[in-house]
Scaffold this motif. Structure first.
Motif, PDB file in Angstrom:
ATOM      1  N   THR A  87      -4.727   3.484   1.252  1.00 45.58           N
ATOM      2  CA  THR A  87      -3.555   3.495   1.253  1.00 45.58           C
ATOM      3  C   THR A  87      -2.737   3.418   2.528  1.00 45.58           C
ATOM      4  N   ILE A  88      -1.907   2.404   2.658  1.00 52.25           N
ATOM      5  CA  ILE A  88      -1.188   2.229   4.143  1.00 52.25           C
ATOM      6  C   ILE A  88       0.310   2.740   4.063  1.00 52.25           C
ATOM      7  N   LEU A  89       0.741   2.688   2.844  1.00 45.33           N
ATOM      8  CA  LEU A  89       2.192   2.802   2.429  1.00 45.33           C
ATOM      9  C   LEU A  89       2.177   3.646   1.165  1.00 45.33           C
ATOM     10  N   ASP A  90       3.073   4.879   1.147  1.00 49.15           N
ATOM     11  CA  ASP A  90       3.292   5.113  -0.212  1.00 49.15           C
ATOM     12  C   ASP A  90       4.802   5.700  -0.300  1.00 49.15           C
ATOM     13  N   THR A  91       5.350   4.751  -1.487  1.00 50.16           N
ATOM     14  CA  THR A  91       6.932   5.361  -1.541  1.00 50.16           C
ATOM     15  C   THR A  91       7.208   5.575  -2.934  1.00 50.16           C
ATOM     16  N   SER A  92       6.114   6.412  -3.483  1.00 55.18           N
ATOM     17  CA  SER A  92       6.305   6.935  -4.744  1.00 55.18           C
ATOM     18  C   SER A  92       7.239   7.898  -4.864  1.00 55.18           C
ATOM     19  N   ALA A  93       7.229   8.914  -3.639  1.00 53.81           N
ATOM     20  CA  ALA A  93       8.267   9.954  -3.592  1.00 53.81           C
ATOM     21  C   ALA A  93       9.806   9.507  -3.290  1.00 53.81           C
ATOM     22  N   ASP A  94      10.081   8.396  -3.041  1.00 50.15           N
ATOM     23  CA  ASP A  94      11.367   7.759  -3.031  1.00 50.15           C
ATOM     24  C   ASP A  94      12.282   8.085  -4.232  1.00 50.15           C
ATOM     25  N   PRO A  95      11.980   7.818  -5.317  1.00 52.37           N
ATOM     26  CA  PRO A  95      10.869   6.821  -5.892  1.00 52.37           C
ATOM     27  C   PRO A  95      11.173   5.269  -5.649  1.00 52.37           C
ATOM     28  N   ARG A  96      10.308   4.539  -4.956  1.00 54.03           N
ATOM     29  CA  ARG A  96      10.645   3.181  -4.748  1.00 54.03           C
ATOM     30  C   ARG A  96       9.235   2.482  -5.468  1.00 54.03           C
ATOM     31  N   SER A  97       9.461   1.748  -6.407  1.00 58.76           N
ATOM     32  CA  SER A  97       8.314   0.972  -6.871  1.00 58.76           C
ATOM     33  C   SER A  97       7.745  -0.283  -6.011  1.00 58.76           C
ATOM     34  N   LEU A  98       6.759  -0.719  -6.202  1.00 65.86           N
ATOM     35  CA  LEU A  98       6.131  -1.767  -5.339  1.00 65.86           C
ATOM     36  C   LEU A  98       5.665  -2.815  -6.393  1.00 65.86           C
ATOM     37  N   ASN A  99       6.513  -3.766  -6.823  1.00 61.05           N
ATOM     38  CA  ASN A  99       5.990  -4.629  -7.672  1.00 61.05           C
ATOM     39  C   ASN A  99       5.300  -5.910  -6.998  1.00 61.05           C
ATOM     40  N   ASP A 100       5.767  -7.151  -7.247  1.00 58.92           N
ATOM     41  CA  ASP A 100       4.921  -8.285  -6.844  1.00 58.92           C
ATOM     42  C   ASP A 100       5.669  -8.579  -5.403  1.00 58.92           C
ATOM     43  N   PHE A 101       4.841  -9.095  -4.472  1.00 61.57           N
ATOM     44  CA  PHE A 101       5.274  -9.718  -3.476  1.00 61.57           C
ATOM     45  C   PHE A 101       4.828 -10.994  -2.913  1.00 61.57           C
ATOM     46  N   HIS A 102       5.356 -11.359  -1.700  1.00 63.96           N
ATOM     47  CA  HIS A 102       4.804 -12.590  -1.111  1.00 63.96           C
ATOM     48  C   HIS A 102       4.500 -12.422   0.406  1.00 63.96           C
ATOM     49  N   LEU A 103       3.331 -12.658   0.804  1.00 63.51           N
ATOM     50  CA  LEU A 103       2.834 -12.496   2.273  1.00 63.51           C
ATOM     51  C   LEU A 103       2.833 -13.777   3.027  1.00 63.51           C
ATOM     52  N   GLU A 104       3.892 -13.887   3.938  1.00 59.15           N
ATOM     53  CA  GLU A 104       3.878 -15.153   4.668  1.00 59.15           C
ATOM     54  C   GLU A 104       3.587 -14.813   5.970  1.00 59.15           C
ATOM     55  N   GLY A 105       2.379 -15.135   6.648  1.00 56.30           N
ATOM     56  CA  GLY A 105       1.977 -14.969   7.886  1.00 56.30           C
ATOM     57  C   GLY A 105       1.806 -13.201   7.997  1.00 56.30           C
ATOM     58  N   SER A 106       2.613 -12.692   8.901  1.00 55.17           N
ATOM     59  CA  SER A 106       2.369 -10.909   9.121  1.00 55.17           C
ATOM     60  C   SER A 106       3.749 -10.531   8.455  1.00 55.17           C
ATOM     61  N   THR A 107       4.521 -11.329   7.620  1.00 56.08           N
ATOM     62  CA  THR A 107       5.753 -10.585   6.892  1.00 56.08           C
ATOM     63  C   THR A 107       5.452 -10.621   5.431  1.00 56.08           C
TER      64      THR A 107
END
Length: 290
Positions: free
Chosen positions: A250-270
């Motif tokens: 795990t490199i990021l955990d936003t569960s305490a915010d709480p902020r869900s991490l749903n689908d994403f798009h990776l474009e290069g390094s963004t």
């Protein structure tokens, strides 16, 4: 007096050998992720995808329960610098989730149908029903042009060809199937089964499944980092890197915010990440993409 010439030549050979010896490469930078920008004002955003010209992203908005045919779902357009261009660019949808761009058409999953949207105007072109579908989620395109769609509650993947949908795979390993990432010879798939999901690879031709990793939580978005590594989001708020050996970190955990991490798009390094529960979209910079 006479000197042994071999004693003079030996140091030269040693020096040349030292120069020719392979130098130890610098250790690779470990994968990490940092915030670039965050934008609010959405309505349960679920997925993002880059535009054809690379100037903005499309964002799907469920805008209510994920299975309710209420007609208030929509697609937004956001600049790559984090400016809302059009909040309700394409309207008249129910609960759009996965989105994928093919040529001039933006495809969106919408509960039990696939909606084809004109990528320039936002006008709905077609709606294709998927018989037997319960909760269509992610969508992508295989190298041969076949549109592939995950059904998270039906535990299946469907194919869309020539305007008609058909079953592509119903392997038991597809329980709670979610994210889809096409590669040259295989489809990478995330699952959410029992909150201890798997990362899978499916051969396009044989449909044989290889388990790449286990323990990815409620797996959602998937992106390729190179060298057999993947970045995978887990809905409760964990961003994870899966190594080529199947190790999960795990490199990021936003569960305490709480902020869900749903689908994403990776474009290069963004990485453009949707957060359904906080109605936001975030851009992250990912280090370690190779």
């Amino acid at each position: 007096c006479m000197q042994d010439k071999s004693l003079l030549i030996a140091p030269i050979f040693l020096a040349l050998a030292a120069c020719a010896a392979p130098q130890a490469s610098a250790p690779l930078e470990p994968e990490s992720i940092t915030l670039s920008w965050r934008l609010g004002g959405f309505a349960s955003p679920e997925s993002t995808i880059m535009s054809a010209d690379g100037r903005f992203i499309y964002v799907s908005n469920v805008n209510g329960p994920g299975t309710e045919k209420d007609g208030n779902g929509f697609i937004s357009r956001v600049s790559t610098s984090g400016e809302m261009l059009q909040r309700e660019w394409a309207t008249g949808l129910n609960a759009p989730k996965g989105i994928f761009l093919v040529g001039g058409t933006l495809y969106a999953t919408d509960i039990d149908e696939v909606v084809a949207i004109d990528a320039a105007s936002g006008a709905v072109r077609t709606r294709t029903p998927v018989a037997g579908a319960n909760f269509l989620n992610d969508i992508t395109s295989a190298p041969d042009g076949t549109i592939l769609i995950s059904d998270s509650r039906g535990h299946r993947i469907y194919a869309l060809r020539d305007g008609a949908a058909s079953l592509w795979s119903d392997d038991p390993l597809l329980e709670s199937v979610n994210g889809l990432l096409p590669e040259a010879g295989r489809l990478i798939v995330s699952t959410m089964v029992n909150n201890t999901g798997r990362l899978l690879a499916i051969d396009y031709q044989t449909r044989a499944i290889t388990v790449l990793a286990e323990g990815i939580g409620r797996g959602d978005g998937v992106g390729a980092l190179g060298q057999g590594r993947y970045i995978v989001s887990s809905v409760p708020g964990q961003m994870q890197v899966v190594s080529a050996a199947g190790e999960v970190r795990t490199i990021l955990d936003t569960s305490a915010d709480p902020r869900s991490l749903n689908d994403f798009h990776l474009e290069g390094s963004t990485l453009y990440q949707a957060h359904m529960n906080t109605h936001e979209v975030t851009a992250y910079t990912v280090r370690g993409v190779r």
